[in-house]
Design an enzyme around this catalytic site. Structure first.
Site, PDB file in Angstrom:
ATOM      1  N   SER A 247      77.472  74.667   6.389  1.00  0.00           N
ATOM      2  CA  SER A 247      77.919  73.531   5.688  1.00  0.00           C
ATOM      3  C   SER A 247      76.547  72.944   5.255  1.00  0.00           C
ATOM      4  O   SER A 247      75.406  72.837   5.847  1.00  0.00           O
ATOM      5  CB  SER A 247      78.517  72.558   6.818  1.00  0.00           C
ATOM      6  OG  SER A 247      78.454  71.252   6.071  1.00  0.00           O
TER       7      SER A 247
ATOM      8  N   LYS B 205      80.329  71.341   2.469  1.00  0.00           N
ATOM      9  CA  LYS B 205      79.603  70.136   2.831  1.00  0.00           C
ATOM     10  C   LYS B 205      80.431  69.149   3.760  1.00  0.00           C
ATOM     11  O   LYS B 205      81.578  69.267   3.245  1.00  0.00           O
ATOM     12  CB  LYS B 205      78.969  69.308   1.586  1.00  0.00           C
ATOM     13  CG  LYS B 205      78.372  68.126   1.946  1.00  0.00           C
ATOM     14  CD  LYS B 205      76.988  68.215   2.455  1.00  0.00           C
ATOM     15  CE  LYS B 205      76.376  66.870   2.942  1.00  0.00           C
ATOM     16  NZ  LYS B 205      75.063  67.261   3.666  1.00  0.00           N
TER      17      LYS B 205
ATOM     18  N   SER C 245      67.375  64.535   4.845  1.00  0.00           N
ATOM     19  CA  SER C 245      68.011  63.302   5.448  1.00  0.00           C
ATOM     20  C   SER C 245      68.876  62.978   4.501  1.00  0.00           C
ATOM     21  O   SER C 245      68.920  61.821   3.826  1.00  0.00           O
ATOM     22  CB  SER C 245      67.042  62.397   5.612  1.00  0.00           C
ATOM     23  OG  SER C 245      66.487  61.854   4.961  1.00  0.00           O
TER      24      SER C 245
ATOM     25  N   CYS D 178      75.091  65.675  13.333  1.00  0.00           N
ATOM     26  CA  CYS D 178      74.344  65.439  12.195  1.00  0.00           C
ATOM     27  C   CYS D 178      73.005  64.647  12.660  1.00  0.00           C
ATOM     28  O   CYS D 178      73.516  63.498  13.144  1.00  0.00           O
ATOM     29  CB  CYS D 178      75.196  64.995  11.243  1.00  0.00           C
ATOM     30  SG  CYS D 178      74.113  64.551   9.752  1.00  0.00           S
TER      31      CYS D 178
ATOM     32  N   LYS E  73      80.216  72.106  16.376  1.00  0.00           N
ATOM     33  CA  LYS E  73      78.892  72.447  16.022  1.00  0.00           C
ATOM     34  C   LYS E  73      77.903  71.424  16.549  1.00  0.00           C
ATOM     35  O   LYS E  73      78.061  70.171  16.484  1.00  0.00           O
ATOM     36  CB  LYS E  73      78.555  72.423  14.316  1.00  0.00           C
ATOM     37  CG  LYS E  73      77.426  72.538  14.180  1.00  0.00           C
ATOM     38  CD  LYS E  73      77.284  72.784  12.530  1.00  0.00           C
ATOM     39  CE  LYS E  73      75.713  72.915  12.011  1.00  0.00           C
ATOM     40  NZ  LYS E  73      75.778  73.081  10.370  1.00  0.00           N
TER      41      LYS E  73
ATOM     42  N   ASN F  72      72.646  72.801  14.683  1.00  0.00           N
ATOM     43  CA  ASN F  72      72.381  71.859  13.540  1.00  0.00           C
ATOM     44  C   ASN F  72      70.959  71.803  13.571  1.00  0.00           C
ATOM     45  O   ASN F  72      70.226  72.298  14.400  1.00  0.00           O
ATOM     46  CB  ASN F  72      73.067  70.615  13.610  1.00  0.00           C
ATOM     47  CG  ASN F  72      73.403  69.949  12.316  1.00  0.00           C
ATOM     48  OD1 ASN F  72      72.512  70.033  11.232  1.00  0.00           O
ATOM     49  ND2 ASN F  72      74.907  69.520  12.127  1.00  0.00           N
ATOM     50  N   THR F  73      70.401  71.021  12.668  1.00  0.00           N
ATOM     51  CA  THR F  73      69.094  70.736  12.376  1.00  0.00           C
ATOM     52  C   THR F  73      68.178  70.132  13.665  1.00  0.00           C
ATOM     53  O   THR F  73      69.005  69.442  14.377  1.00  0.00           O
ATOM     54  CB  THR F  73      68.805  69.945  11.426  1.00  0.00           C
ATOM     55  OG1 THR F  73      69.312  68.837  11.164  1.00  0.00           O
ATOM     56  CG2 THR F  73      69.073  71.002   9.930  1.00  0.00           C
TER      57      THR F  73
ATOM     58  N   GLY G  53      70.249  79.076  12.150  1.00  0.00           N
ATOM     59  CA  GLY G  53      69.196  78.369  12.354  1.00  0.00           C
ATOM     60  C   GLY G  53      68.196  79.285  11.544  1.00  0.00           C
ATOM     61  O   GLY G  53      67.714  80.348  12.500  1.00  0.00           O
TER      62      GLY G  53
HETATM   63  C1  LIG Z   1      69.985  70.153   2.846  1.00  0.00           C
HETATM   64  C2  LIG Z   1      70.594  70.392   4.157  1.00  0.00           C
HETATM   65  C3  LIG Z   1      72.021  69.693   4.329  1.00  0.00           C
HETATM   66  C4  LIG Z   1      72.753  69.933   5.320  1.00  0.00           C
HETATM   67  N1  LIG Z   1      74.099  69.232   5.400  1.00  0.00           N
HETATM   68  C5  LIG Z   1      74.877  69.515   6.546  1.00  0.00           C
HETATM   69  C6  LIG Z   1      76.293  69.087   6.545  1.00  0.00           C
HETATM   70  O1  LIG Z   1      76.582  68.317   5.791  1.00  0.00           O
HETATM   71  N2  LIG Z   1      77.081  69.173   7.688  1.00  0.00           N
HETATM   72  C7  LIG Z   1      76.335  70.109   8.642  1.00  0.00           C
HETATM   73  O2  LIG Z   1      77.084  70.365   9.665  1.00  0.00           O
HETATM   74  N3  LIG Z   1      75.130  70.874   8.531  1.00  0.00           N
HETATM   75  C8  LIG Z   1      74.351  70.364   7.696  1.00  0.00           C
HETATM   76  N4  LIG Z   1      73.287  71.187   7.303  1.00  0.00           N
HETATM   77  C9  LIG Z   1      72.495  71.814   8.598  1.00  0.00           C
HETATM   78  C10 LIG Z   1      73.029  73.470   8.435  1.00  0.00           C
HETATM   79  O3  LIG Z   1      74.457  73.780   7.937  1.00  0.00           O
HETATM   80  C11 LIG Z   1      72.414  74.469   9.353  1.00  0.00           C
HETATM   81  O4  LIG Z   1      73.004  74.182  10.660  1.00  0.00           O
HETATM   82  C12 LIG Z   1      71.032  74.129   9.518  1.00  0.00           C
HETATM   83  O5  LIG Z   1      70.085  73.692   8.404  1.00  0.00           O
HETATM   84  C13 LIG Z   1      70.167  75.140  10.403  1.00  0.00           C
HETATM   85  O6  LIG Z   1      70.330  76.455   9.608  1.00  0.00           O
HETATM   86  P1  LIG Z   1      69.497  77.091   8.483  1.00  0.00           P
HETATM   87  O7  LIG Z   1      67.833  76.996   9.257  1.00  0.00           O
HETATM   88  O8  LIG Z   1      69.659  78.390   8.180  1.00  0.00           O
HETATM   89  O9  LIG Z   1      69.094  76.179   7.607  1.00  0.00           O
HETATM   90  C14 LIG Z   1      72.190  70.882   6.535  1.00  0.00           C
HETATM   91  C15 LIG Z   1      71.077  71.451   6.113  1.00  0.00           C
HETATM   92  C16 LIG Z   1      70.300  71.124   5.055  1.00  0.00           C
HETATM   93  C17 LIG Z   1      69.060  72.089   4.885  1.00  0.00           C
END
Ligand SMILES: Cc1cc2nc3c(=O)[nH]c(=O)nc-3n(C[C@H](O)[C@H](O)[C@H](O)COP(=O)(O)O)c2cc1C
Length: 317
Positions: free
Chosen positions: A27, A51, A76, A136, A170, A197-198, A248
């Protein structure tokens, strides 16, 4: 011993949710999928997570909303989206027309909003599951559900009881003990748990003496967080009996295999989509070869097959 490629079965069962394969897109990193249709064969994906949506439209946080760091991305965004009804009217019909499972990510300010969204989406139809974004880091109120066992359980249970859709929780890594939160989600009826998540982070302009992100802090993603995500999957896999989706820093076939061995049954690709939108289908092409090399025919045989060095030492006497 290697297994013949034609015997490999990529399908995955996450309690009530069936996926054709374990490679999903995360997402917030894949828009509403339509943006990607000229680049990616969307029907082949194991699952599409648009999203995150909220009940009301949100304009998100002020600029800057993303900053590149040495081995990851800080964002952010602040859940910028057009709201539940606009999603149902403008995005859901397209998503529902695709061959891939659609898992809609929702975030509420309270338990009631999660239930409102779940009920309305179930009634609208065309989706296969819900992912509860209780993690989030960029909106006040959003992350709290995932940092507290009671509120996490209340949201998961409330959504589970309000509709028949499979429920994925999540979780955030920004907690002391992620296994406690995962246990709460599992006991409340989550069909699967998505990790992670992040990670909360920041970037600083020392000359200007200001944070670079408009919201000061944001979520770190990409290669930098992979070891943290792997650790979370490994720990949670040993604490709960619910399927896990690893997220991640996943960008290569080795990344996918590491998450599966550590305990995931499927993975989501996030930040890597930004620099290579075709990464997911490429990984899907490569996966049968790696499963064959591992000597398995199903994802289930590989998932969680890791042996702790501690246990190995004991076993070897
Ligand atoms: C620009 C951006 C927007 C994100 N928006 C969402 C979101 O709307 N909902 C959500 O659950 N995670 C969101 N995430 C988190 C990602 O879904 C994922 O959990 C996180 O980035 C870790 O995975 P990755 O390292 O492969 O990016 C977002 C990540 C990024 C980079």
């Amino acid at each position: 011993m290697e297994t013949p490629a034609e015997k490999i079965d990529l399908s995955v069962q996450l309690n009530r949710l069936s996926l054709p394969n374990p490679i999903l897109v995360a997402s917030g990193t894949f828009g509403y999928a339509r943006e990607m249709e000229s680049l990616v064969d969307l029907d082949r994906l194991g699952g599409i997570l648009p999203k995150t949506i909220t009940v009301e439209p949100r304009i998100g946080n002020t600029a800057w909303r993303t900053v590149e760091t040495s081995c990851g991305l800080l964002n952010s965004i602040g859940l910028d989206n057009d709201g539940l009804e606009a999603f149902i009217a403008h995005h859901l019909p397209y998503l529902a027309s695709l061959g891939a499972p659609v898992i809609v990510s929702i975030a509420g300010r309270d338990e009631g909003e999660f239930i409102t969204m779940a009920t309305r989406l179930a009634e609208a139809g065309g989706l296969d599951a819900l992912e509860l974004n209780i993690s989030c880091p960029n909106v006040s109120g959003g992350v709290d559900f995932g940092t507290n066992e009671k509120s996490c359980a209340a949201v998961v249970r409330g959504v589970r009881e309000s509709c028949d859709l499979p429920v994925l929780a999540k979780l955030t890594p920004n907690v002391t003990d992620i296994t406690a939160i995962a246990r709460a989600a599992a006991e409340a009826g989550a069909d699967a748990i998505c990790l992670i998540n992040t990670l909360l982070g920041m970037a600083v302009d020392w000359r200007g003496r200001r944070p670079l992100l408009g919201n000061d802090m944001g979520g770190l993603s990409g290669p930098a967080i992979k070891p943290v995500a792997l650790r979370c999957v490994y720990q949670v896999a040993r604490s709960v009996d619910v399927p896990l989706i690893g997220i991640g820093g996943i960008a290569t076939l080795n990344d996918v295999m590491e998450f599966l061995v550590a305990g995931a049954s499927a993975v989501q690709i996030g930040t890597a989509n930004y620099y290579d939108p075709t990464v997911s289908t490429r990984l899907l092409d490569q996966l049968p070869g790696a499963l064959s090399e591992a000597g398995v025919t199903t994802i289930g045989e590989l998932s969680g097959s890791i042996v702790s060095n501690q246990e190995a030492v004991v076993a070897e006497g």
